[in-house]
Design a protein around this motif. Structure first.
Motif, PDB file in Angstrom:
ATOM      1  N   ASN A 372     -29.134  39.161 -12.812  1.00  0.00           N
ATOM      2  CA  ASN A 372     -29.985  38.691 -13.913  1.00  0.00           C
ATOM      3  C   ASN A 372     -31.411  39.202 -13.773  1.00  0.00           C
ATOM      4  OD1 ASN A 372     -27.814  37.322 -14.991  1.00  0.00           O
ATOM      5  ND2 ASN A 372     -28.319  35.384 -13.983  1.00  0.00           N
ATOM      6  N   LYS A 373     -31.873  39.189 -12.501  1.00  0.00           N
ATOM      7  CA  LYS A 373     -33.225  39.695 -12.284  1.00  0.00           C
ATOM      8  C   LYS A 373     -33.322  41.172 -12.628  1.00  0.00           C
ATOM      9  CE  LYS A 373     -34.792  36.465  -8.727  1.00  0.00           C
ATOM     10  NZ  LYS A 373     -35.250  36.311  -7.328  1.00  0.00           N
ATOM     11  N   GLU A 374     -32.281  41.865 -12.208  1.00  0.00           N
ATOM     12  CA  GLU A 374     -32.300  43.302 -12.520  1.00  0.00           C
ATOM     13  C   GLU A 374     -32.209  43.528 -14.034  1.00  0.00           C
ATOM     14  OE1 GLU A 374     -29.085  44.955 -10.353  1.00  0.00           O
ATOM     15  OE2 GLU A 374     -30.092  44.859  -8.397  1.00  0.00           O
ATOM     16  N   LYS A 375     -31.326  42.723 -14.653  1.00  0.00           N
ATOM     17  CA  LYS A 375     -31.199  42.826 -16.117  1.00  0.00           C
ATOM     18  C   LYS A 375     -32.499  42.441 -16.808  1.00  0.00           C
ATOM     19  CE  LYS A 375     -28.257  41.271 -19.913  1.00  0.00           C
ATOM     20  NZ  LYS A 375     -27.102  40.409 -20.272  1.00  0.00           N
ATOM     21  N   GLU A 376     -33.100  41.339 -16.292  1.00  0.00           N
ATOM     22  CA  GLU A 376     -34.390  40.886 -16.855  1.00  0.00           C
ATOM     23  C   GLU A 376     -35.457  41.947 -16.646  1.00  0.00           C
ATOM     24  OE1 GLU A 376     -36.931  38.153 -18.765  1.00  0.00           O
ATOM     25  OE2 GLU A 376     -34.750  38.187 -18.530  1.00  0.00           O
TER      26      GLU A 376
END
Length: 480
Positions: A372-376
């Motif tokens: 999610n962090k990478e996606k965010e």
């Protein structure tokens, strides 16, 4: 009496007892004139006498010598006269004394061999006979066997005087035995001794089948109950006897006290003692052997009780029940312990599984969070790039004093969602409107207030914007 005996020019004085003490048989005792010590012993007694005889060259006759004795002294080597030692005399004297005692004791035993109960007609009752029954039986026997009554009948017979005299003596002897039997049985101490020597079966049963227990051990206990000091002897009972009564029965027999005497163990006759010391020694010896016999009797009773206790079906049944209860309690404890161990193992396994599950979920959550962090991060980077792209016309025209630093500050301060909204607002806008949206950033309230102010101002000026065209109200047109 002092005698002298010459041997190798040496005079030995011999001391003999008087004829009264030795029954006419002299005992020769000698003593050396010089004190002699051997093995830290004082020169005294018969051993010293024997040593003195050896020192003086007199031969000593041993006890084991089986040669025939003669009244005249014998000659040995070197013409030395043999002197009888004390051991020789003591052996001969004690043997003759023992024979006399044995004869007297056997005569006493022969005298006591008469059945006193049978003489009084109580052979069927024996030790169970009461004093009243003994008195009654004695009166009847005395009337029946009285010498005066039988002598009168004897005079009428056609027999010789010698035969009559023999029968008269037999009648008197029989009547005397009846009197002695009555006197003995009426004396508690003498009767106890006689009952102790009466015929009795000392056999102790050792084994039997469970069904034959009461047939085998019941008579044995009844036989031995006659020796009980306590006359109230409990009964063995049967299969239906309560266990408490059975325990009381065996407790009585384990604490059994016997009045049985053992006169046959008394080897020495006190009346034949020649001195007080000998009498005391006889008493000690008799007491020692009697005590030994009494211990053996108690051991016999204890063996009987132990054998019965082991074979008693009631005791065996109770032991089996107690063993079953103990085994059940043991199994219950083992099962409870096993259950606790299983529960503990299950709890440990559950805790381990839960931790593994939590660790797995945590790992998955960490991976998902990372994703999610990478996606965010990717979305934020995309929106930032979009904002920079949309802000390029405003920066190139320099509208409202907006600078690159201001745009970068918005890119860094706003999150992805705010950047997306701002970019969506900036879409399809140009010029000053685009600059105003960019200037307000993501401040929706300020933008809405500004729009309201602009719309209000337009209304006041009589302009109405509709469908992208600006119109003027009639009142404004009239004023114009």
């Amino acid at each position: 009496m002092v005698q002298s005996l010459g041997s190798n020019s040496v005079v030995i004085k011999l001391l003999t007892y008087s004829d009264e003490l030795l029954e006419g048989k002299p005992l020769y005792v000698s003593s050396n004139s010089l004190p002699v010590k051997a093995l830290n012993l004082e020169p005294a007694g018969h051993s010293f006498h024997s040593a003195a005889l050896k020192l003086r060259g007199c031969a000593k006759k041993t006890v084991d010598d089986k040669e025939d004795d003669s009244s005249s002294p014998k000659k040995v080597a070197n013409d030395v006269e043999e002197i009888p030692s004390y051991e020789t005399y003591k052996n001969s004297y004690s043997s003759s004394k023992g024979k006399n005692k044995k004869k007297s004791k056997s005569g006493k035993e022969e005298k006591e061999q008469h059945d006193h109960y049978a003489l009084l007609g109580l052979a069927g009752l024996r030790y169970l006979a009461t004093e009243d029954q003994i008195r009654k039986s004695y009166r009847e026997a005395a009337l029946k066997h009285h010498p005066d009554k039988l002598a009168a009948a004897l005079l009428l017979t056609d027999e010789s005087e010698e035969a009559k005299q023999v029968k008269k003596e037999a009648i008197e002897s029989h009547f005397k035995l009846i009197q002695e039997a009555y006197e003995l049985l009426m004396d508690p101490a003498k009767r106890r001794i006689f009952d102790s020597t009466d015929e009795f079966d000392d056999a102790v049963p050792s084994d039997c089948a469970p069904k034959d227990f009461f047939k085998v051990f019941g008579p044995a206990f009844k036989r031995n109950a006659r020796w009980s000091v306590n006359p109230r002897v409990p009964d063995l009972g049967d299969e239906n006897t309560p266990v408490k009564e059975v325990d009381k029965y065996y407790n009585f027999w384990y604490a059994f006290k016997s009045w049985r005497e053992f006169p046959e163990e008394e080897e020495h006759v006190l009346e034949e003692a020649e001195s007080r010391e000998e009498k005391r020694w006889m008493e000690r010896e008799n007491a020692r052997k009697t005590q030994k016999a009494r211990k053996e009797e108690y051991a016999r009773i204890r063996t009987l009780v132990d054998n019965a206790y082991k074979k008693d079906p009631r005791i065996v049944k109770r032991k089996e029940e107690e063993r079953a209860k103990k085994q059940a309690k043991k199994d219950e404890k083992v099962n409870a312990k096993k259950k606790l161990e299983e529960e503990a193992a299950a709890a440990i396994e559950e805790e381990k599984r839960r931790k593994e599950e939590e660790a797995k979920l945590a790992a998955e959550a960490a991976v998902q969070q990372k994703r999610n962090k990478e996606k965010e991060k990717k979305l934020r980077t995309k929106e930032r790039s979009r904002l920079r792209t949309l802000s390029a016309p405003v920066l190139s025209q320099g509208l409202l004093g907006i600078s690159v630093a201001y745009v970068e500050d918005l890119c860094m301060s706003l999150n992805t969602e705010q950047l997306r909204k701002l970019c969506d607002k900036m879409e399809n806008k140009e010029g000053l409107k685009l600059a105003k949206v960019l200037k307000n950033g993501n401040n929706d309230e300020a933008e809405s207030d500004e729009e309201e102010v602009v719309q209000g101002a337009g209304k006041q000026n009589g302009h109405v914007e509709a469908n992208g065209f600006s119109t003027q109200s009639p009142r404004a047109a009239a004023m114009v």
